[in-house]
Structures are given as C-alpha cells and as structure tokens.
Write an enzyme that holds these catalytic residues in place. Structure first.
Site, short mmCIF file in Angstrom:
data_model
loop_
_atom_site.label_atom_id
_atom_site.label_comp_id
_atom_site.label_asym_id
_atom_site.label_seq_id
_atom_site.Cartn_x
_atom_site.Cartn_y
_atom_site.Cartn_z
N LEU A 571 41.24 34.58 47.62
CA LEU A 571 41.76 34.02 46.37
C LEU A 571 43.07 34.69 45.94
O LEU A 571 43.93 34.09 45.33
CB LEU A 571 40.74 34.21 45.24
CG LEU A 571 39.45 33.41 45.35
CD1 LEU A 571 38.45 33.85 44.29
CD2 LEU A 571 39.73 31.92 45.20
N GLU A 573 45.14 38.93 45.61
CA GLU A 573 44.96 40.37 45.80
C GLU A 573 45.56 41.15 44.65
O GLU A 573 46.50 40.71 44.00
CB GLU A 573 45.58 40.81 47.12
CG GLU A 573 47.08 40.67 47.15
CD GLU A 573 47.64 41.14 48.46
OE1 GLU A 573 47.84 40.28 49.33
OE2 GLU A 573 47.86 42.35 48.59
N GLY A 574 44.95 42.28 44.41
CA GLY A 574 45.43 43.15 43.33
C GLY A 574 45.69 44.53 43.88
O GLY A 574 45.74 44.73 45.10
N GLN A 575 45.84 45.51 42.98
CA GLN A 575 46.19 46.87 43.38
C GLN A 575 45.11 47.52 44.24
O GLN A 575 45.40 48.30 45.13
CB GLN A 575 46.40 47.70 42.11
CG GLN A 575 46.93 49.09 42.35
CD GLN A 575 48.42 49.08 42.71
OE1 GLN A 575 49.11 48.08 42.58
NE2 GLN A 575 48.90 50.22 43.19
N PHE A 576 43.86 47.18 43.97
CA PHE A 576 42.78 47.86 44.68
C PHE A 576 42.41 47.18 45.99
O PHE A 576 41.76 47.78 46.83
CB PHE A 576 41.52 47.90 43.80
CG PHE A 576 41.67 48.80 42.63
CD1 PHE A 576 42.18 50.07 42.76
CD2 PHE A 576 41.30 48.36 41.37
CE1 PHE A 576 42.32 50.91 41.66
CE2 PHE A 576 41.43 49.19 40.26
CZ PHE A 576 41.95 50.46 40.41
N VAL A 579 40.81 39.77 46.70
CA VAL A 579 39.77 39.04 45.99
C VAL A 579 39.39 37.83 46.85
O VAL A 579 40.26 37.08 47.28
CB VAL A 579 40.27 38.57 44.60
CG1 VAL A 579 39.16 37.88 43.84
CG2 VAL A 579 40.83 39.73 43.80
N LYS A 608 35.75 41.06 44.45
CA LYS A 608 36.92 41.95 44.50
C LYS A 608 36.52 43.17 45.32
O LYS A 608 35.54 43.83 45.01
CB LYS A 608 37.27 42.36 43.07
CG LYS A 608 38.66 42.84 42.90
CD LYS A 608 38.98 43.05 41.43
CE LYS A 608 39.31 41.73 40.75
NZ LYS A 608 39.75 41.94 39.36
N ASP A 719 47.47 44.64 28.00
CA ASP A 719 48.26 43.87 28.95
C ASP A 719 47.90 42.40 28.86
O ASP A 719 47.71 41.74 29.88
CB ASP A 719 48.03 44.42 30.37
CG ASP A 719 49.10 43.95 31.34
OD1 ASP A 719 50.09 43.34 30.88
OD2 ASP A 719 48.95 44.17 32.55
P1 AMP Z 1 43.25 40.78 40.32
O1 AMP Z 1 42.95 41.74 41.38
O2 AMP Z 1 42.24 40.70 39.24
O3 AMP Z 1 44.63 40.97 39.78
O4 AMP Z 1 43.23 39.35 41.01
C1 AMP Z 1 44.15 38.93 42.00
C2 AMP Z 1 44.13 37.44 42.10
O5 AMP Z 1 42.87 37.00 42.51
C3 AMP Z 1 44.40 36.71 40.77
O6 AMP Z 1 45.76 36.40 40.65
C4 AMP Z 1 43.62 35.44 40.87
O7 AMP Z 1 44.41 34.41 41.41
C5 AMP Z 1 42.51 35.80 41.84
N1 AMP Z 1 41.29 36.05 41.12
C6 AMP Z 1 40.87 37.21 40.60
N2 AMP Z 1 39.67 37.06 40.05
C7 AMP Z 1 39.31 35.79 40.18
C8 AMP Z 1 38.18 35.01 39.79
N3 AMP Z 1 37.19 35.58 39.11
N4 AMP Z 1 38.16 33.72 40.08
C9 AMP Z 1 39.18 33.16 40.74
N5 AMP Z 1 40.26 33.81 41.15
C10 AMP Z 1 40.35 35.12 40.88
#
Ligand code: AMP
Length: 864
Positions: A571, A573-576, A579, A608, A719
């Site tokens: 879906l 990805e984030g810092q950690f 997803v 995640k 944020d």
């Molecule tokens: P994050 O690590 O929370 O910043 O998430 C990174 C990306 O994953 C986000 O930009 C969303 O597009 C996707 N994402 C995160 N959480 C969800 C979720 N619960 N449902 C759908 N997409 C998600």
C-alpha cells in the site's frame, strides 16, 4: 529490645542536634518546600504568566506534571535585563537561604524554555527589596543550559529573607520558563537588622586592610542601618585578619572592624532589631584577638534593651577576661540575663587600637544560635578557648555521632539497594533464558510463513528503488536551543535564503514531491519519540494540561498469529518500513467483534512492518507507537487491531482504508460547481472523480470529530494535514500517522539547520518560533487542512512563498503589525466559513482560537 534502644538513642541525638544547631551554612541546606509542597501554591506568585497553565504555582523544581504546563513562564519578556518579570516565593517566616536551584520547562520533552541567567531579589518585610549580589558585586547568576537539568547555585553570601524573587534575564524578548527551589533553614535568631558604624581602613605595613561590611544589605550613610551583612553571613574570620577563607578577597575581608581613634568615648555602639519581643539569654560575638597587630577582643559590653519605644535604663554589663596570650579568634558569649526586648543596643569597649568582629548571634527562649555544630571555617576550633564557648564542644561530639549514624544508615540502605538490583538482574537473566526456549519453538512454527512474507517484502523493496533500503533511523530533538529563540531564527533568515536549497513553491499534487530523498528525519517522528518516551512513566505532559490518556492500566494489544496473514499488495511505505494489504484469517473471531462496515472474511487489513534491519531505537519506537495507538478508539481515528511482536519482523495490524491518504484522494478529484451539486453527487456515486462542496465539508467534519476526541484526551497530534488522514469506504475519513513519516511528502517539511524537518506550512507561529505545541496549534493546522480540502489539494499551502518566506511570515504573525499573509479564501469556500472559521484558526492569540468542539459544531451547522 537493643534495636529499640539504638533507635531511641539516634532519635535523641538527632533531636539534640536539631535543637542546638541553628544556622550553620554547611548544614543549613534543606529544600524549603517548592518540590516537597511545603510551600503552598498561594505563596508562589509572579509578575505575569504566559498562560494559566504556566502560572507561578507550576514553578516548582523537579515537578512538571500536575495540571500545568511544566513550569512558570512569564509573558514575553519586554525588559530582557530581568528587571520586570519575577517568580516570587513567600516562605512565611525569615529563613537563612544558602542555595538556590533552577530548572527550565521540559514537560517530558515537549518544552525547551529555560532561563540562562537570572537575578535574585529578596525582602524581609515584603516592602523593602534588595538585589542580591555575590561577594564581588555580581548580580546576574548563570542559570540553565537546557530545560531538564537542575542547576544549583550557592548563595555567597547567603540571604536572610522571607520573600525571594527569581528574575530571569535574557538578551532579547523571548519566552523563558523556570522551576525553582530554595535551600536553607529557618532563621531562628529573629534578627531583622543591625545598625553599626561602617568599618574602617587599616594600613598595616604599607598594606591596605579594609574592615568594611561589604555585603551589608541596608542603607549606608554615617552608619549602616536597616540591613544585615557580614555579621550574620555564617562566615567566621580567621585568626590572622590579613587572610580570608574566600579566595582573592582583600586583606581584612572577613571582619568588620573599627579603630579606637575614631571613637572618643572608647566604645562602638551597635543596635540589633528583632522580628518580635523575645526573651534573650545570650549573645555570641566572634572577635579577632591578634594583639600583635593591634586588634584585641572587646574589654566590656554594655547592652541596653527596648521592648516598646524607649531604651530601659539598666544595662547588662559583661566583662570578658581579656586574653593576653592566645591570639586565636574566638566566640565570646555575653549573657543577657533573660531580658525581654525587641531591640538590643550594645556598646563594645575597646581594649586595644582595633576591635574586629566577624559574626554576631543571639539566643532567645528556645531559639538557638548559628554558632553551634561544626565550625564553618577550618582551623577555628583549635583556636577557640573552651571557656569562651562551652556548648561548642558538646555540639561537636554530637555532630560526629550524628554523622556516624547517618553514614551507617546510608551504608545499610545502599547494601539493600545493591541486593535488590542483584536479584532483579538474576531474574531477568532467568526470564531471558526461558523466553529463548519459547522463541526457538515459535520460530520453528512460523518459519515458513515468515520466510514467505519477508521474501516478498524484500523483492518489492528492491523493485521500488533505493529508498526502502535506507535503514538509518535517527532520534531527533527538534526543539534545540537555536530553535526556541524567535529573534535568532528570524535574524538568520537572509543566511538561509542564500545557503539553503530552495524547495520552491509547489503547485502540483503531493504525488509529484516523491523525489529528493535526503534521509532527513521527519520532525513528527522526533515528537512522537519524546511523546512515547514519556509514556514509560505512564504520563504524557503536554503544553496545555497534563495528559492522563496513558496513565493507568495498559490496554496492551493482543498478538495475532502471523501465519494467518496473507499478503495481497503493497500500500505504501513510511519511515519504519512498508505497509501491506493483507488478508487476516479469523480476525473477526480474534477480535470478538465485527469491524465497523466490514463483514468480509477473511478481513482485509493494513499491516505496517518494521523493516528487518531497523536499529534498536526504531524498534523501541515502533513498539511504543503501538502502545499509543492501542489506547485510541474513535470512529475517526485509524484503529489498531492487533500486533505481531513476538517475532521479527514486528508488525502492527490496522484497519484497511480503501482509498489511501486524503491528500492523494482529493488530488485526484475535481470540484463540481454549486449549481451542479446534485449531479456531482450522482457522479460521485457512480465513481466519477467529482466532489461536491458539501462532501468536502463532510470530510472536514469527520477530521474535526477525530480531533475533538483527541483533544478530550489532551492529545496534541502536531502533524495534522490531509497527508496524515486516510480515506475509507463512503468517504470515511480517519486521522492517522501518530509517528510515521513518508518520503512522498518531504516537500511539505522544512529542514532546520540539518537537525530536524518541520511541516512549517501547517504550523502555528508559536510552534515555529517558541516550540510550543498545544491543542491550539493543532487548531491552526486544522485551518490549513480545511484549506487543503477546499482547494482539493491542488496547491501546497503558501505555494507562492519559499520556505524562508513562510518563516518570515511567521515572524509577522508574532510581530502582529498587520503585515502577515493569510492563506487566501478557496474559490468554493463561503465567506462565512472563511472569515468565521478558517481565519479564526489562525488567530495570533492561541486562547482566541476556537476549540475542536466549536469547530465541529460550526462545520455541522454550515452543512445543515
Ligand atoms: P505510513 O507509514 O502510515 O505513513 O503509511 C504509508 C502509506 O501507506 C500511506 O501513505 C498510505 O497510502 C498507506 N497506508 C497506511 N496505512 C494504511 C491503511 N490503514 N489503509 C490503507 N492504506 C494505508
């Protein structure tokens, strides 16, 4: 039986010591009750306060929880030299104060204000105030270098006062915050002032010897009046008056002395004023007796007493045996015959050319004198004649026994602590060993599933390009010293403009900002780290009020069987880490409830995952993030369903939000004109990329509702932005991102001196300039988020301004001279919503901004 006897013995020794010793500056260092609470809130006042939550009563050293903001903070200091703002402590009675302690506002990492320098003023009666200065005349005390460490400063000379004011000193207008403690003991002498002729100057073999009262705090004309000074500073002079205990002071410093030649009547008259009428038993005068240099103890003391307005006629006359052999300085005890008085006038008769005193103390009723217990100055006891001070010896032996007992008690306590720690270490080692056995079993069971999961994970990572391979994870504390000083930051702007890479205005959707990964850590990550760290103590203290969201029981998440997760797609990805969309078999049963609006089985969830090469900090923070989310439960907050933390890779399983993040979602939409609203709604139903105004406001209502929930828990998000909200089915919006960052949006963040990145376009002026994050700064961010929604995220906020110009604009908000630039009214936004709601979120005075409750109501009304 024996133990009881010993404890009795110790008790009586302690009692004897406390009764006999009064002011000995080395012993008189007890905290007077700012930390311990003995000083009541009503006795702590201030010249001003930045907000109710930084009122004077919060200025207690080492306390930063409670319902306050972690310290006393005055209003912005208009007179930086420390002459206007003060924190005042009323000790209710006269105290001998030897030490002060200061600390800044830390608030579990949320605060970074402290006083680098300060002055002290004090008063004995509440009306006459004296500025404290050290023995060299310096008034400004070096204070704190950070917000958390306690800095203790010895007051040399000590203060005798009832009221004490701490007055922060700064270089320029800024917010400083203080927590303070006073150390000392009660001043039982009751002496409030003495009046003496000022001391004289001696020329001794060409050397200038000054016997003036250099620390006298009263008035000085012909005589010194209405003050206290060297005669009550707890410091006794050496045998040789040319030398002093205090380094680099002038010859004669320890003594106040007079020359016989200036007093034709042959005596020096001294007057001592007391706080109330007392029954005096004796007076002790510390005299020099270096007769080889012309100084000798007094020949006679004649003391007169006054209870009302007139001096009584019959004095007490005392003639000590003048010592013609021993040149040692000594205390001479003058018996005062239990006379009742509130003032005593003593005439000390010369027995030589010079008479030098370094200390005077009184004993009245049960009150005790500051000459007992261990002498302050080394070498003194050998020179004190036993007959001069009979109590001295007794006190000294008591002290030794007392110290012996205390050392023994401390040794026993230390031994107990060591044993407890040792046992804990052993327990941990045993636990680890048993867990390892368990882990081995689990690893074997989950091996197949984990391998499948991680191989997919890594193959996807390499396909997506280098950014996911970046395993560096830094802790950043963005509120560094540079950051909290507004004028410094603003002054630096021209430099920034030249040297910082110009990020430039962005007029496209955030998806275009993907490039440019410089590995800078996300500011929110740092904030969440400090937030999470504070949770270890189960309390999260934030700027407005204490946060008890995390206090109490830990509603820990349940472990979901990892092999029941089936990977579907990535879906984001984030810092950690990444997803993923996964199917979670049996999740409904696992949770014992059906997920709102989702009855599918297996349930689709977002997983995640912490990347496998994450360092220990990232791992801890990931786990702490889980603890935060596990406690949040609201229809407009993304819900954490379960976790897989028994084995690596660590995962958190959240509800799946089908339409991704709100920024991208809105970016892909087009706005339908008001006239075509009905049509727009039909088209929306058909899946067309159209959005109606009412739909957009409906989204804002949901965010306001989620924020209302967070504010009810006193949780500051820090944020809030469309990029941190997720969109589910039927345009359900949920707030997310309680600590993650996404490189996709790095254009929204501004990097300060390479230390931290900040979403400056969403931040209130006080967050940028003062590092102050509150519910009101979340409201500011909500205003920007609403603006994003109503412009369908087609443009970055203040897109025509560079980052430096955005910060300059923040300075204009601070200066409030009408030069600040506001985000313009989005074309579809009604005047009422813009003027009454959006602009009110950006009011300079945080208190005048609406609450999330108000915002929610207002938006609901605008929908009706
Ligand atoms: P994050 O690590 O929370 O910043 O998430 C990174 C990306 O994953 C986000 O930009 C969303 O597009 C996707 N994402 C995160 N959480 C969800 C979720 N619960 N449902 C759908 N997409 C998600």
């Amino acid at each position: 039986m024996e133990a009881r006897q010993i404890s009795h013995h110790v008790f009586f020794i302690l009692l004897a010591a406390t009764v006999r010793s009064q002011v000995n500056p080395e012993m008189c260092r007890y905290p007077l009750g700012m930390t311990g609470g003995q000083i009541e809130d009503e006795d702590i006042s201030a010249s001003s306060q930045w907000s109710e939550s930084t009122a004077a009563r919060f200025g207690r050293l080492d306390l930063d929880n409670g319902d306050g903001d972690g310290a006393w903070c005055p209003d912005i200091m208009s007179e930086p030299d420390g002459l206007k703002e003060y924190l005042q402590v009323d000790l209710r009675s006269l105290h001998f104060i030897t030490l002060v302690g200061t600390q800044g506002r830390h608030a579990d990492g949320m605060g970074n204000e402290f006083a680098q320098r300060y002055r002290i003023k004090y008063s004995r009666d509440g009306s006459n105030w004296v500025g404290w200065h050290d023995r060299k005349g310096r008034q400004v005390i070096e204070g704190n270098r950070n917000a958390y460490d306690v800095v203790l400063k010895d007051l040399e000379p000590p203060i005798i006062a009832r009221f004490v004011r701490f007055m922060p000193v700064t270089d320029h207008s800024m917010i400083v915050c203080m927590r303070v403690e006073l150390y000392g003991c009660e001043w039982l002498d009751g002496l409030v002032s003495y009046s003496i002729p000022d001391g004289h100057q001696m020329i001794y073999r060409g050397l200038d010897v000054y016997f003036n009262d250099s620390v006298y705090d009263g008035a000085s004309a012909e005589r010194l009046t209405k003050g206290l000074g060297q005669l009550t500073d707890g410091t006794w002079g050496l045998d040789d008056f040319l030398h002093s205990h205090i380094y680099s002071m002038w010859p004669g410093y320890d003594y106040v002395g007079w020359s016989n030649k200036s007093f034709p009547k042959g005596y020096v008259e001294t007057i001592f004023e007391f706080d109330h009428v007392r029954n005096f038993t004796s007076m002790k005068v510390h005299c020099n007796n270096m007769f080889s240099r012309g100084a000798r103890m007094f020949r006679q003391a004649s003391c007169y007493f006054r209870s009302g307005s007139d001096w009584e006629a019959d004095p007490v006359i005392f003639r000590p045996t003048v010592d013609r052999q021993n040149q040692g300085a000594r205390f001479i005890t003058v018996p005062l015959g239990d006379r009742t008085a509130s003032a005593i006038k003593c005439r000390f008769h010369f027995s030589d050319l010079w008479m030098l005193f370094s200390e005077v103390a009184f004993q009245s009723g049960s009150a005790v004198y500051n000459t007992s217990l261990t002498p302050r100055k080394s070498g003194h006891p050998t020179n004190t004649l036993p007959g001069d001070d009979p109590t001295h010896k007794v006190d000294d032996s008591n002290t030794r026994i007392l110290i012996g007992c205390l050392v023994a008690i401390i040794a026993i306590l230390l031994a107990i602590i060591v044993i407890i720690l040792w046992r804990q270490v052993w327990q941990k080692m045993l636990e680890k060993a048993s867990r390892r056995i368990l882990d081995d079993e689990l690893t074997a069971r989950l091996a197949v599933q984990t391998r499948a999961f991680s191989s997919h994970h890594s193959s996807l990572s390499s396909e997506e390009g280098g950014s996911t391979s970046n395993s560096t994870y830094e802790r950043i504390f963005p509120l560094c010293a540079d950051y909290q000083e507004p004028s410094r930051l603003i002054r630096k702007l021209p430099e920034f403009a030249q040297s910082t890479e110009h990020l430039g205005p962005s007029t496209s959707c955030r998806a275009l900002a993907t490039s440019g990964s410089d590995g800078a850590p996300h500011y929110a990550e740092a904030d969440i780290i400090s937030l999470q760290e504070s949770m270890d103590s189960s309390t999260y203290s934030i700027t407005a009020v204490s946060m008890n969201l995390f206090a109490g029981t830990d509603s820990s998440m349940r472990e979901f069987p990892r092999h029941k997760l089936t990977f579907k797609e990535k879906l984001g990805e984030g810092q950690f880490g990444e997803v993923h969309l996964c199917e979670a078999e049996g999740m409904q049963d696992f949770l014992d409830e059906s997920i709102e609006g989702n009855n599918e089985s297996p349930l689709l969830v977002a997983v995640k995952t912490l990347r496998e090469d994450a360092n220990k900090n990232a791992r801890n923070d990931f786990l702490k993030e889980i603890r935060i989310m596990s406690r949040l439960r609201d229809p407009n907050i993304v819900r954490l369903l379960a976790v897989c933390v028994d084995t690596d890779p660590l995962c958190m399983i959240t509800e799946y939000m089908e339409n991704g993040d709100l920024n991208q979602f809105l970016c892909s939409l087009r706005l339908k004109e008001a006239a075509d609203e009905d049509k727009a709604e039909e088209e929306e139903k058909e899946g067309n990329s159209m959005a109606s105004y009412s739909k957009l406001i409906g989204m804002a209502v949901q965010i306001a509702s989620g924020m209302k929930y967070l504010s009810s828990l006193n949780f500051v998000h820090r944020d809030l932005a469309t990029r941190n909200c997720l969109v589910g089915k039927n345009h359900t919006i949920k707030i997310a991102d309680f600590g993650m960052s996404r490189n996709l949006y790095r254009g929204d963040y501004y990097r300060i001196q390479g230390r931290a990145v900040l979403p400056i376009r969403w931040m209130s002026w006080e967050s940028i300039l003062l590092g102050k994050f509150t519910m009101a700064s979340d409201v500011w961010a909500f205003g920007v988020t609403l603006w994003e929604i109503l412009t369908l995220c087609k443009e970055q906020p203040y897109s025509q301004l560079s980052d430096e110009q955005v910060i300059e604009n923040t300075g204009e908000f601070f200066r409030d001279q009408g030069k600040q630039v506001y985000l313009p009214k989005p074309p579809c936004c009604p005047d009422g919503v813009y003027n009454d709601l959006m602009l009110s979120c950006w009011r300079r005075n945080a208190k005048q901004r609406p609450s999330f409750h108000d915002i929610h109501t207002q938006l609901m009304e605008s929908l009706a």
